[in-house]
Design an enzyme around this catalytic site. Structure first.
Site: not given
Length: 422
Positions: A364, A187, A395
């Site tokens: 996600d 991320s 996620h």
């Protein structure tokens, strides 16, 4: 089902309100002493730091300190000896970087059979784990005091990419004697790498492979209403919070984190509620039931959230309003002063010339498939972009799922082997 999710949303909204003001509230009894938590039945793993936790499971870790060009003191960890690696380590080293509001602990919270730090080191890679400025491992500075000096917190992904990531890369290469390393970012950990390639010419040349796990750049399609509301609220009220001396948010040891850590281990009911909260935060329409275990949920909230700046959270709020991957938007007038243009400059994604492997999930809600596909179309050297076969992969699964060994690690290992010497 709708009513249940609505009730959970309400509980979460109230909790986030507590979180939002949590850092402002200071009392003599925070953070709660470790001995007190032990007597209250907190999971042992949730109370341990990185070296203690890896040591408990038979891994030997080292702690290293890095000073950035702008004076921030960062902590890195190296798994010097893995429990299940009984041969010489592969080369070059691997640098593993956490996401927003996380720390290196996020890679071990799910335990030795699932945590990516354990899986990668057990495969005999020389694994290093970074911690960016502002989290509880990296709150040091050569002359600024994070508890007194507002200047310390004047950063967002720009400074992390400009200073933190390059400093850690240089440190690992200098320490190990290699010219290049392999980089894995989750991320924000990938987004800041892209910033580095754009703003620090030559640093991409020090990396021979980048593995982006749910890479965050622009996030205009983010489905999570909670994350969108939270970050965009920070964007709107950053100035007001600064006037009241609030620059750090969502930090370990503050009321917000202590409250959540206590709440999530109170009873079977609160444990289940915390699991549901994770799903709602990720805006999961079809929860990946059982992926993140009860035990992991209790452990991770002992280390999460790990802290960052209001300015960084505000920047994430902006990333959901723009279809560009760009610098902080201060408004037209201030942009003219700072950048010489009414719009903030774009980060140069074409500067990321290093080979990129991308792994992302269909389910996600924080880093949407559309934004990942947009990002991959902008990078010049994508060698493979892989959607996880499990359709419910979220996620938060990337760091905390019990299934990482079967879902994402095989592909990670496949490419590390291609770019590694025995």
């Amino acid at each position: 089902m709708t009513s249940k999710r609505l009730n959970t949303f309400n509980v979460l909204f109230i909790s986030l309100a507590v979180v939002a003001v949590g850092y402002v509230i200071r009392t003599p009894w925070l953070p709660i002493r470790r001995e007190t938590k032990t007597s209250m039945g907190y999971p042992e793993d949730s109370l341990m730091n990185f070296t203690e936790l890896t040591g408990k499971y038979g891994y030997i870790s080292e702690e290293h300190h890095v000073i950035t060009d702008d004076g921030y003191i960062l902590t890195m960890f190296r798994i010097a000896k893995a429990k299940n690696c009984h041969k010489r380590k592969r080369s070059p080293p691997v640098l593993l970087m956490h996401g927003l509001l996380q720390s290196s602990d996020s890679w071990i919270d799910s335990g030795p059979n699932a945590g990516l730090a354990y899986l990668i080191s057990d495969a005999c890679y020389d694994l290093w784990l970074g911690n960016v400025r502002g989290n509880y491992y990296s709150r040091g500075h050569v002359h600024l005091n994070p508890d007194k000096d507002a200047e310390y917190w004047n950063f967002y992904i720009e400074e992390i990419g400009m200073y933190d990531v390059p400093a850690m890369i240089d440190y690992v290469l200098d320490y190990t004697g290699f010219e290049k390393l392999n980089y894995i970012g989750f991320s924000q950990g990938t987004g800041t790498f892209l910033v580095m390639c754009s703003e620090r010419p030559g640093y991409c040349d020090k990396v021979q492979l980048v593995i982006g796990l749910a890479p965050a750049a622009r996030q205009i399609n983010t489905k999570s209403k909670i994350f969108r509301t939270l970050t965009q609220t920070f964007d709107k009220v950053e100035g007001a919070l600064s006037m009241y001396g609030v620059q750090e948010v969502l930090c370990k040891g503050a009321f917000s984190q202590e409250f959540v850590a206590y709440f999530c281990q109170m009873s079977d009911f609160t444990e289940r509620l915390c699991e549901t909260i994770i799903d709602v935060f990720d805006h999961v329409e079809s929860p990946h039931s059982g992926s993140i275990t009860n035990e992991t949920t209790k452990v991770l909230f002992g280390h999460f959230p790990a802290g960052t700046s209001v300015h960084n959270m505000a920047r994430y709020g902006q990333s959901m309003k723009s279809d560009r991957f760009e610098k902080f938007n201060y408004g037209k007038e201030q942009n003219l002063v700072i950048y010489g243009s009414e719009q903030p400059p774009l980060y140069n994604l074409s500067a990321t010339t290093v080979p990129v492997l991308c792994i992302y999930g269909k389910n996600d809600g924080l880093v949407d498939v559309k934004d990942v596909e947009w990002l991959m179309s902008k990078l010049p050297n994508v060698i493979e972009s892989v959607k996880v076969e499990e359709p419910l992969w979220t996620h938060m699964d990337v760091t905390y799922s019990q299934y990482t060994g079967d879902t994402i690690f095989p592909k990670i290992n496949e490419y590390l082997l291609k770019y590694t010497s025995a």
